[in-house]
Design a protein around this motif. Structure first.
Motif, mmCIF file in Angstrom:
data_model
loop_
_atom_site.group_PDB
_atom_site.id
_atom_site.type_symbol
_atom_site.label_atom_id
_atom_site.label_comp_id
_atom_site.label_asym_id
_atom_site.label_seq_id
_atom_site.Cartn_x
_atom_site.Cartn_y
_atom_site.Cartn_z
ATOM 1 N N THR A 115 -9.030 6.297 -40.598
ATOM 2 C CA THR A 115 -8.447 5.164 -39.972
ATOM 3 C C THR A 115 -7.403 4.061 -40.402
ATOM 4 O OG1 THR A 115 -10.399 3.817 -40.203
ATOM 5 C CG2 THR A 115 -10.413 5.212 -38.269
ATOM 6 N N ALA A 116 -7.054 4.583 -41.772
ATOM 7 C CA ALA A 116 -6.391 3.701 -42.371
ATOM 8 C C ALA A 116 -5.012 4.337 -42.771
ATOM 9 C CB ALA A 116 -6.792 3.399 -44.056
ATOM 10 N N GLN A 117 -4.784 5.563 -41.929
ATOM 11 C CA GLN A 117 -3.410 6.096 -41.614
ATOM 12 C C GLN A 117 -2.696 6.432 -43.161
ATOM 13 O OE1 GLN A 117 -3.564 2.668 -40.384
ATOM 14 N NE2 GLN A 117 -4.511 3.619 -38.725
ATOM 15 N N PHE A 118 -3.507 6.942 -44.093
ATOM 16 C CA PHE A 118 -2.836 7.358 -45.339
ATOM 17 C C PHE A 118 -1.691 8.175 -45.306
ATOM 18 C CE2 PHE A 118 -7.075 5.545 -46.850
ATOM 19 C CZ PHE A 118 -6.592 4.761 -47.893
ATOM 20 N N GLY A 119 -0.547 7.909 -45.263
ATOM 21 C CA GLY A 119 0.495 8.771 -45.408
ATOM 22 C C GLY A 119 1.078 9.252 -44.108
ATOM 23 N N ALA A 120 0.609 8.891 -42.981
ATOM 24 C CA ALA A 120 0.655 9.136 -41.661
ATOM 25 C C ALA A 120 1.888 8.680 -41.046
ATOM 26 C CB ALA A 120 -0.525 8.947 -40.819
ATOM 27 N N LEU A 121 2.336 9.498 -40.005
ATOM 28 C CA LEU A 121 3.462 8.690 -39.179
ATOM 29 C C LEU A 121 2.638 7.969 -38.119
ATOM 30 C CD1 LEU A 121 6.036 8.733 -37.094
ATOM 31 C CD2 LEU A 121 6.431 8.779 -39.469
ATOM 32 N N VAL A 122 2.876 6.548 -38.144
ATOM 33 C CA VAL A 122 2.362 5.633 -37.261
ATOM 34 C C VAL A 122 3.212 5.248 -36.124
ATOM 35 C CG1 VAL A 122 1.558 3.333 -37.144
ATOM 36 C CG2 VAL A 122 0.827 4.715 -38.969
ATOM 37 N N GLY A 163 -9.378 -6.068 -32.989
ATOM 38 C CA GLY A 163 -9.955 -7.486 -32.213
ATOM 39 C C GLY A 163 -9.404 -7.845 -30.752
ATOM 40 N N ASN A 164 -8.620 -8.571 -30.581
ATOM 41 C CA ASN A 164 -7.953 -8.907 -29.132
ATOM 42 C C ASN A 164 -6.635 -8.210 -29.375
ATOM 43 O OD1 ASN A 164 -8.563 -9.901 -26.513
ATOM 44 N ND2 ASN A 164 -6.678 -11.608 -27.140
ATOM 45 N N HIS A 165 -6.233 -7.674 -29.951
ATOM 46 C CA HIS A 165 -4.799 -7.039 -30.131
ATOM 47 C C HIS A 165 -4.619 -5.507 -30.376
ATOM 48 C CE1 HIS A 165 -4.160 -11.261 -30.795
ATOM 49 N NE2 HIS A 165 -5.121 -11.426 -31.903
ATOM 50 N N HIS A 166 -3.488 -5.014 -30.084
ATOM 51 C CA HIS A 166 -3.160 -3.722 -30.301
ATOM 52 C C HIS A 166 -2.606 -3.374 -31.396
ATOM 53 C CE1 HIS A 166 -1.995 0.237 -28.462
ATOM 54 N NE2 HIS A 166 -0.721 0.210 -29.133
ATOM 55 N N LEU A 167 -3.044 -2.072 -32.263
ATOM 56 C CA LEU A 167 -2.532 -2.023 -33.579
ATOM 57 C C LEU A 167 -2.375 -0.488 -33.827
ATOM 58 C CD1 LEU A 167 -2.235 -2.932 -36.567
ATOM 59 C CD2 LEU A 167 -4.642 -2.180 -36.948
ATOM 60 N N HIS A 168 -0.937 -0.180 -34.171
ATOM 61 C CA HIS A 168 -0.669 1.300 -34.809
ATOM 62 C C HIS A 168 -0.804 2.251 -33.493
ATOM 63 C CE1 HIS A 168 0.190 -0.470 -38.754
ATOM 64 N NE2 HIS A 168 -1.097 -0.236 -39.172
ATOM 65 N N GLY A 169 -0.487 1.750 -32.324
ATOM 66 C CA GLY A 169 -0.294 2.764 -31.324
ATOM 67 C C GLY A 169 -1.748 2.981 -30.698
ATOM 68 N N GLY A 170 -2.736 2.420 -31.134
ATOM 69 C CA GLY A 170 -4.091 2.548 -30.512
ATOM 70 C C GLY A 170 -4.969 3.820 -31.353
ATOM 71 N N THR A 212 -1.170 8.594 -25.920
ATOM 72 C CA THR A 212 -1.201 7.223 -26.017
ATOM 73 C C THR A 212 -1.148 6.551 -24.677
ATOM 74 O OG1 THR A 212 1.038 6.943 -26.656
ATOM 75 C CG2 THR A 212 -0.394 7.242 -28.268
ATOM 76 N N ASP A 213 -1.479 5.285 -24.544
ATOM 77 C CA ASP A 213 -1.103 4.837 -23.303
ATOM 78 C C ASP A 213 0.176 3.912 -23.130
ATOM 79 O OD1 ASP A 213 -1.583 2.604 -24.653
ATOM 80 O OD2 ASP A 213 -3.434 2.155 -23.546
ATOM 81 N N TYR A 214 1.303 4.612 -23.652
ATOM 82 C CA TYR A 214 2.587 4.209 -23.648
ATOM 83 C C TYR A 214 3.303 4.933 -22.290
ATOM 84 C CZ TYR A 214 2.559 1.723 -28.233
ATOM 85 O OH TYR A 214 2.134 0.782 -29.125
ATOM 86 N N PRO A 229 8.368 3.048 -35.053
ATOM 87 C CA PRO A 229 7.444 3.999 -36.035
ATOM 88 C C PRO A 229 7.526 3.541 -37.403
ATOM 89 C CG PRO A 229 9.474 5.149 -35.282
ATOM 90 C CD PRO A 229 9.227 3.989 -34.572
ATOM 91 N N THR A 230 6.665 3.982 -38.235
ATOM 92 C CA THR A 230 6.811 3.898 -39.699
ATOM 93 C C THR A 230 5.972 4.895 -40.177
ATOM 94 O OG1 THR A 230 6.663 2.358 -41.629
ATOM 95 C CG2 THR A 230 4.714 2.246 -39.957
#
Length: 329
Positions: A63-70, A92-99, A130-132, A165-166
């Protein structure tokens, strides 16, 4: 110059390993990852300079996205809201890295292109998980040359949506994560960084790096910088046009990574305080074992339109390029 493909039947993960001249890069189709990058030091010793999950199963559960396309959007979106649409709140109350079903957590199709002096691995995704608004179509290509990885990301969508993306690549130039990254030198061509609040949410204010721990305009030893930054680095820097904009080096072994990008900004994450039971490169993940260098547009820019935008109109095509070049000094 050659490549091999290995398939792990238990997880259905494919490893694509590309060798060109003095270096070898392994990619993974789950998350379109740069899994390993093996380069020499000044003594000619070749080692992996990335933090890499050790087993296929650990890649699936990472879940730390090592080397992944985020993506579709890297970083946090405050309260998970854009254009009256509520995204998943997974930080938390926020959206992170596409979910939790972001691009880093999906299988991608891939093919390999061989030309005279390079090998390119193309990853393709039709994102419906994703929900985009979408679907969003992504092509992420890694071109391996004699001394670099050139990453080109191209997107379009069937709906008006947002995309930023990154690649979530974590470096450790010591090789095989044998030491932490405090002996690295970092230079960033940036005179402004993005202010954040106690939840790491951008305030929308760009601050000058002058007379602060965030001034990396000249090469700076990370051990010195991190003494001034008690919580470490997890911050976005506005990039200037001169390339390469980011240089990471380890003086004692001579390894040097220069990063050139057409992106607006870079997020630097020093992994300070990052302690987990997860194993990477044969080591238990611990504080400051790696440094993530993430080229992107400024985080949470949807809530600060004065800083730009990440809108992707229906059938619009956007393309970005970041090059990671290595040398031995």
């Amino acid at each position: 110059m050659n490549y091999t493909i290995k398939h792990d039947k238990a997880t259905n993960i494919h490893y694509v390993t590309v060798s060109v001249k003095d270096h070898t890069v392994t990619f993974v189709d789950f998350g379109a990852r740069i899994q390993e990058w093996i380069i020499p030091d000044k003594q000619g010793k070749k080692e992996n300079i990335l933090l890499s999950p050790d087993t296929p199963q650990e890649i699936l559960t990472d879940t730390a996205q090592f080397g992944a396309l985020v993506g579709p959007v890297a970083g946090r979106i405050k309260n998970g809201i854009w254009n009256h649409k509520q995204f998943e709140k997974n930080n938390g109350n926020h959206h992170l890295h596409g979910g939790s079903n972001g691009w880093w957590h999906q299988f991608w199709l891939f093919d390999v292109e061989v030309v005279e002096e390079s090998i390119t691995v193309h990853f393709m995704l039709k994102d419906t998980l994703t929900d985009y608004p979408g679907p969003i179509y992504v092509k992420n290509s890694y071109k391996v040359t004699s001394d670099s990885i050139e990453m080109t990301t191209s997107v379009h969508s069937d709906s008006h949506t947002i995309v930023n993306p990154t690649n979530h690549i974590y470096f450790n130039l010591n090789g095989q994560a044998k030491k932490d990254i405090t002996n690295h030198m970092l230079q960033i061509h940036s005179d402004k960084y993005l202010e954040t609040d106690h939840e790491s949410i951008p305030t929308g204010k760009l601050l000058e790096v002058d007379n602060s721990g965030y001034d990396f305009r000249k090469p700076r030893l990370l051990s010195h910088a991190l003494k001034e930054l008690s919580h470490g680095l997890d911050d976005a820097f506005l990039l200037q046009g001169n390339q390469p904009q980011i240089i990471l080096s380890e003086p004692s072994n001579g390894r040097n990574i220069s990063i050139s990008s057409d992106r607006q900004a870079v997020v630097i994450f020093s992994t300070t305080g990052f302690e987990t039971n997860q194993s990477v490169s044969g080591k238990k993940m611990c504080s400051e074992l790696g440094i993530a260098i993430e080229t992107q547009e400024l985080p949470d820019i949807v809530n600060h339109p004065n800083l730009g935008n990440i809108d992707l109109e229906k059938q619009q095509i956007k393309t970005w390029k970041t090059t990671y070049a290595f040398s031995v000094i």
